[in-house]
Design a protein around this motif. Structure first.
Motif, PDB file in Angstrom:
ATOM      1  N   UNK A 110       0.815  -1.208   0.000  1.00 15.63           N
ATOM      2  CA  UNK A 110       0.000   0.000   0.000  1.00 15.63           C
ATOM      3  C   UNK A 110       0.854   1.266   0.000  1.00 15.63           C
ATOM      4  N   UNK A 111       2.008   1.202   0.664  1.00 17.13           N
ATOM      5  CA  UNK A 111       2.875   2.381   0.759  1.00 17.13           C
ATOM      6  C   UNK A 111       4.101   2.253  -0.141  1.00 17.13           C
ATOM      7  N   UNK A 112       4.063   1.327  -1.074  1.00 15.30           N
ATOM      8  CA  UNK A 112       5.175   1.191  -2.016  1.00 15.30           C
ATOM      9  C   UNK A 112       5.298   2.447  -2.870  1.00 15.30           C
ATOM     10  N   UNK A 113       6.511   2.869  -3.096  1.00 13.41           N
ATOM     11  CA  UNK A 113       6.744   4.085  -3.867  1.00 13.41           C
ATOM     12  C   UNK A 113       6.477   3.854  -5.340  1.00 13.41           C
TER      13      UNK A 113
ATOM     14  N   UNK B  94       0.511   8.926  -9.818  1.00  9.86           N
ATOM     15  CA  UNK B  94       1.907   9.182  -9.411  1.00  9.86           C
ATOM     16  C   UNK B  94       2.112   9.157  -7.901  1.00  9.86           C
ATOM     17  N   UNK B  95       1.050   9.388  -7.129  1.00 18.28           N
ATOM     18  CA  UNK B  95       1.159   9.322  -5.669  1.00 18.28           C
ATOM     19  C   UNK B  95       0.797   7.949  -5.111  1.00 18.28           C
ATOM     20  N   UNK B  96       0.332   7.034  -5.929  1.00 25.91           N
ATOM     21  CA  UNK B  96      -0.172   5.710  -5.536  1.00 25.91           C
ATOM     22  C   UNK B  96      -1.651   5.831  -5.150  1.00 25.91           C
ATOM     23  N   UNK B  97      -2.501   5.417  -6.067  1.00 30.44           N
ATOM     24  CA  UNK B  97      -3.938   5.544  -5.871  1.00 30.44           C
ATOM     25  C   UNK B  97      -4.420   4.747  -4.657  1.00 30.44           C
ATOM     26  N   UNK B  98      -3.807   3.607  -4.393  1.00 23.89           N
ATOM     27  CA  UNK B  98      -4.215   2.820  -3.225  1.00 23.89           C
ATOM     28  C   UNK B  98      -3.912   3.567  -1.927  1.00 23.89           C
ATOM     29  N   UNK B  99      -2.781   4.236  -1.887  1.00 23.23           N
ATOM     30  CA  UNK B  99      -2.445   5.017  -0.691  1.00 23.23           C
ATOM     31  C   UNK B  99      -3.434   6.168  -0.514  1.00 23.23           C
ATOM     32  N   UNK B 100      -3.808   6.836  -1.589  1.00 23.54           N
ATOM     33  CA  UNK B 100      -4.785   7.921  -1.507  1.00 23.54           C
ATOM     34  C   UNK B 100      -6.131   7.382  -1.022  1.00 23.54           C
ATOM     35  N   UNK B 101      -6.548   6.231  -1.541  1.00 21.69           N
ATOM     36  CA  UNK B 101      -7.828   5.651  -1.123  1.00 21.69           C
ATOM     37  C   UNK B 101      -7.812   5.282   0.355  1.00 21.69           C
TER      38      UNK B 101
END
Length: 775
Positions: free
Chosen positions: A445-448, A530-537
Motif C-alpha cells: 500500500x505504501x510502495x513508492x 503518481x502518488x499511488x492511488x491505493x495510498x490515496x484511497x
C-alpha cells in the motif's frame, strides 16, 4: 474530579474495555464543551511564526504573579523540606512517601482560570530531579518551582510514571544520554494552585548521567551500590527541546561535578534563567532546532517517504534501538515533515485527548503569509487525535497504551516490541536499519511509485553530495534542512491538491460536464497514480482526512498545482535503474562483506610478509655461503702461491710461471662466475644453493681421485703446450660450477694413440659428475 481512561493499566481485561467505543463523548476535567470548541478555533488561526509573549507579563495586575508565588510558598512551607529530602527520603521506608500538601480554598477550575487569564501558559513549567534509588527504584527526588511540585503531588500516576520516562532502560550503558517524552497532568480534583495545565500534552526532556558512589562527598545511607544514577528533567508546555538541550547538559554536568546532590541551588537558578533565555523562541523555527532532516534522509534514504506515508495513514509505527536521543530525534524529524505539526501536538500525549476534533474553515487567504497558506491548505494534518498518541520514548510501564488505534512510539526494550495483542504495523530497527511490516498488504500500500522514487532519488542525492562535507564547506541552502522541509511540503501540498482535483473531476464526470484541466483536457494524464492511488484511497478512510476535508475549500487546486513534482520526468529504464541501485544499497554489502574483506586483507598481508621474510632469509643464506667460499678460495690461492714458487735455476720456471698465470686468470674468471650465480639466484630458495653445494663436493671428490700434484703435458701442433697442475684444477673447481661456454681453453691428448683431439681449440671436457675429463 479524577478521570478514568480505557488505557489505564488498572482497567478490566480488554474484552470488557470501552477502548473502541466511540459513542460516549470525551470527558474533560476543567473545561466544558464550548470552551474546547472556542480553543480549537483559536489554535487553528494562530500565527505559527509569531513569537510567544513574555510570560512574566500576562496579567494586568503587576503583583498577580507575586501573589500566586506567595500562595505556593505558603501552602508548601511546611512540607517542601520533607517532601523531597534529597536522596535520604527512601532510607526510612521501603515505599514512596506520601506526597500531600496543605489544601487551599480555591477550586481547580478557578486556579486554571487564574493561571490562564492572560492567555499564555509559561513555556517552562519547572525542573525536577529523578533518582534511581537503590532500595525502592526510580523516584522523583526534587521539583522546582512549587507549582510543579504541587502538580506532581496531586497526580499520583504522573508521579509514578515520570521517573521511568526520565531514566530510560539501558541508561547505564552510556555516560550521558537524553530522553524526550510526553506526559499529561490530570488533577485529582483537589484544590491545588498550580501553573501546570491539565488535560493537554506536557513535553519533557531529561539528561541522565551516573557517578561512582565512592566519589560522593556526602553519601546517603540508601546508596548501596557502586554507581549512582540521576536525571535532571525540564517540563515545558511546548516541544522546544533544541534550545533547552545544550543548557540542560551543561547544568547536569555541573550538578554532578558538585558530588553532593543535596545542593540544588544550581537547579533553581537554572529554572529562573531558562524562561528568560527562551523568550521569543517558542515559534515554529525554534521547535525545528534539534531535529535533523539530513540525518533522517541519510539514514532511511528512499524509505523516508514510506515512513511519512504511514504517518499520514495513522498506522502503528514503532522505532526500536539505542541510544535514546537518536531514537527520539528520528521521530521528531519525521513529525516535522508535516508542516506545522510540531505546533499542534497538544493532543499527542494520550489517546484520551481530543480537544481539536473539529476545525474551522478559513474564509480568507494571504498568499504572502506562509502560515495563512498552510491553514488554507488544511495543514497540519491532525494525525494525533482521539485514540491516537505520540510517545518518543515509551517505557515498559506504558505498554497498555499500545491498545490505541494508531501511534508513533520509540522504545529500547524488546519486550515492548513483542506484544502480540498490540501488534505494530511497522517496526523500524534503527540499529540494523531494517523495516518489518506485520502485513504484506500494507507494505504494498505504501510502495513508492516510479515518480516517488525519482523524486526521492533527487532528495537523497542532494543530501549525500554534501553530507560528508564540513559545516563551512556545505552549500548555503541546497541540501539543508530548510531545503528538505520545503521539498516535502511541496510534495504534501501537491498530493492534497490532487485529491481535491480528482474529486472535482469525478463530480464533473457524474454531471457530464466537460472541464479543461491543468496543461490540457482533464483526463489526458494521470492525477493520483503518481502518488499511488491505493495510498490515496486508504488516506480517505482515516479520521485525519475527515477533519482535513471538512476544513478545506473544494477548489484547493486553484492555489496549489495538482501535479506530482516528478510527473513526466521518469521512464521505465530510469526507474529500473533506480530500483536496482536502491536494492543494492539495501543489501548493505559494505557492512556484510566488511568482516570478510578485512579478514582476507589481514591474511594476505600476513602471508605476503611471511613470503618476503622467507625470501630474505634465503637470499641472506646464499650471500653468506658465497662470501665464505670466496674467502676460502682466496686463502687457498695465497697458500698455493707461497708453496709452489719455483727456483730461478729450474728449467721449468717459465712453464711454472705460465701455469700460475693461467691459475690467476682462472681464479678471476671464477670470481666473475660467482657474481653471476649470486645475481641469478637472488633469493629463489635453498634448493638451488644445496644443489650448488653438492656439485662443488662432487668436483672436489673427482679431482682428488685424479691424483694431486700430477702434471699433464699436451703437445699439439695447433695449440701451444700448456702445463696444468691437478692441484690448480682442484682449486679452480672449488670456485663453483661454470657454464661450458665460459670455461678456459685447454687441449688434451689421447695417450693411447697420440692422435689429435677432435675437441675444438679452447674447450675442455666435462664429466657427468662435474669434474674435469681425464686424458
Amino acid at each position: 474530579m479524577s478521570t478514568t481512561s480505557p488505557y489505564s493499566p488498572t482497567e478490566k481485561p480488554r474484552a470488557d474495555s470501552t477502548l473502541f467505543d466511540f459513542s460516549a463523548p470525551p470527558n474533560h476535567t476543567n473545561h466544558d464543551h464550548d470552551d474546547d470548541e472556542g480553543e480549537a478555533e483559536f489554535l487553528d488561526n494562530v500565527d505559527l511564526n509569531a513569537p510567544s509573549p513574555n510570560p512574566d507579563v500576562f496579567s494586568s495586575a503587576p503583583d498577580a504573579k507575586n501573589e500566586r508565588d506567595s500562595i505556593w510558598r505558603g501552602s508548601t512551607a511546611s512540607s517542601s523540606s520533607s517532601m523531597y529530602p534529597s536522596s535520604s527520603m527512601a532510607s526510612s521506608s521501603k515505599s514512596r512517601p506520601p506526597l500531600s500538601t496543605q489544601s487551599s480554598t480555591m477550586s481547580s477550575t478557578t486556579v486554571s482560570t487564574l493561571m490562564t487569564s492572560g492567555g499564555v501558559t509559561p513555556l517552562v513549567l519547572g525542573v525536577a530531579v529523578v533518582d534511581f534509588n537503590h532500595l525502592i527504584g526510580p523516584t522523583v527526588e526534587f521539583a522546582y518551582p512549587p507549582s510543579l511540585q504541587l502538580a506532581i503531588q496531586d497526580d499520583e500516576d504522573w508521579m509514578r510514571l515520570l521517573p521511568f520516562l526520565a531514566l530510560p532502560d539501558g541508561a547505564h550503558l552510556s555516560e550521558e544520554d537524553y530522553s524526550y517524552f510526553h506526559c499529561t497532568y490530570n488533577g485529582s480534583g483537589s484544590q491545588v494552585p498550580t501553573d501546570v495545565p491539565s488535560n493537554q500534552t506536557l513535553f519533557g526532556i531529561s539528561c541522565n548521567r551516573q557517578l561512582a558512589a565512592s566519589e560522593l562527598t556526602r553519601r546517603p545511607s540508601d546508596v548501596t551500590r557502586s554507581m549512582v544514577q540521576k536525571a535532571v528533567v525540564v517540563i515545558a508546555s511546548q516541544p522546544v527541546f533544541g534550545p533547552i538541550r545544550d543548557k540542560l547538559g551543561v547544568v547536569t554536568r555541573a550538578y554532578f561535578a558538585q558530588r553532593d546532590f543535596t545542593q540544588t541551588e544550581i537547579l533553581e537558578d537554572f529554572y529562573t534563567s531558562l524562561e528568560s533565555s527562551l523568550e521569543g523562541k517558542s515559534g515554529e523555527g525554534a521547535m525545528y532546532i534539534g531535529t535533523s532532516l539530513r540525518e533522517l534522509v541519510h539514514k532511511f534514504r528512499h524509505r523516508t517517504l514510506v515512513l511519512l506515508k504511514l504517518l499520514i495513514l495513522q498506522k502503528r509505527v514503532m522505532l526500536y534501538g539505542y541510544p535514546v536521543e537518536k531514537l527520539c530525534t528520528y521521530q521528531y524529524s519525521l513529525v516535522s515533515l508535516i508542516p506545522g505539526l510540531l505546533m499542534s501536538l497538544r493532543d499527542s500525549g494520550s489517546p484520551d485527548l481530543d480537544a481539536k476534533k473539529t476545525r474551522v474553515r478559513p474564509t480568507s487567504l494571504r498568499t504572502s503569509d506562509r502560515s495563512s497558506l498552510l491553514r488554507y491548505m488544511g495543514l497540519p494534518l491532525q494525525v494525533f487525535g482521539k485514540d491516537s498518541f505520540f510517545q518518543p520514548y515509551m517505557p515498559l510501564q506504558q505498554i497498555h497504551m499500545l491498545q490505541a488505534k494508531s501511534w508513533l512510539v520509540g522504545t529500547t526494550n524488546q519486550i515492548v516490541t513483542q506484544q502480540k495483542d498490540c501488534k505494530y504495523d511497522l517496526l523500524v530497527n534503527i540499529d540494523t536499519n531494517t523495516f518489518e511490516f506485520s502485513d504484506p498488504k500494507l507494505e504494498r500500500l505504501v510502495t513508492l511509485t516510479p515518480a516517488d522514487r525519482k523524486w526521492m532519488d533527487d532528495v537523497v542525492r542532494t543530501v549525500e553530495e554534501s553530507y560528508t562535507l564540513p559545516e563551512g564547506e556545505r552549500p548555503g541552502f541546497k541540501g539543508s534542512d530548510d531545503d528538505l522541509r520545503a521539498r516535502f511540503e511541496e510534495y504534501l501540498c501537491a498530493a492534497l491538491s490532487s485529491i481535491k482535483y480528482a474529486d472535482f473531476l469525478t463530480k464533473a464526470k457524474r454531471q457530464d460536464t466537460s472541464i479543461v484541466g491543468v496543461g490540457g483536457p482533464a483526463g489526458d494524464g494521470p492525477i493520483l497514480s503518481p502518488f499511488n492511488e491505493q495510498w490515496i484511497a486508504s488516506f480517505k478512510t482515516t479520521p485525519a482526512h475527515d477533519i482535513w476535508n471538512g476544513c478545506t475549500d473544494p477548489a484547493l487546486f486553484d492555489i496549489c498545482e495538482p501535479r506530482h513534482p516528478c510527473e513526466g520526468k521518469v521512464n521505465a529504464v530510469s526507474d529500473l535503474g533506480l530500483r536496482l541501485a536502491e536494492g543494492f544499497h539495501d543489501l548493505h554489502l559494505d557492512q556484510q562483506l566488511g568482516p570478510t574483506r578485512d579478514a582476507l586483507s589481514s591474511a594476505f598481508a600476513a602471508g605476503s610478509s611471511s613470503i618476503f621474510k622467507a625470501f630474505d632469509g634465503v637470499r641472506s643464506e646464499v650471500n653468506t655461503r658465497l662470501q665464505q667460499q670466496q674467502r676460502e678460495r682466496e686463502e687457498r690461492a695465497s697458500t698455493s702461491k707461497s708453496t709452489s714458487s719455483p727456483s730461478p735455476l729450474d728449467p721449468g720456471s717459465s712453464t711454472s710461471t705460465s701455469t700460475m698465470s693461467s691459475n690467476t686468470n682462472t681464479a678471476g674468471t671464477g670470481g666473475k662466475q660467482l657474481e653471476d650465480i649470486k645475481a641469478t639466484l637472488g633469493g629463489i630458495g635453498s634448493f638451488f644453493g644445496s644443489r650448488i653445494n653438492n656439485l662443488r663436493n662432487a668436483n672436489a671428490s673427482t679431482n682428488a681421485n685424479n691424483g694431486a700434484g700430477q702434471v699433464q703435458v699436451s703437445n699439439n701442433d695447433n695449440n701451444p703446450s700448456t702445463l696444468r697442475s691437478s692441484s690448480a684444477g682442484k682449486e679452480e673447481n672449488k670456485g663453483g660450477l661454470r657454464p661450458m661456454s665460459l670455461m678456459g681453453g685447454s687441449s688434451n691428448t689421447n695417450s693411447n694413440n697420440g692422435s689429435n683431439n677432435n675437441t675444438p681449440s679452447g674447450f675442455g671436457t666435462l664429466s657427468r659428475l662435474g669434474g674435469w675429463g681425464k686424458s
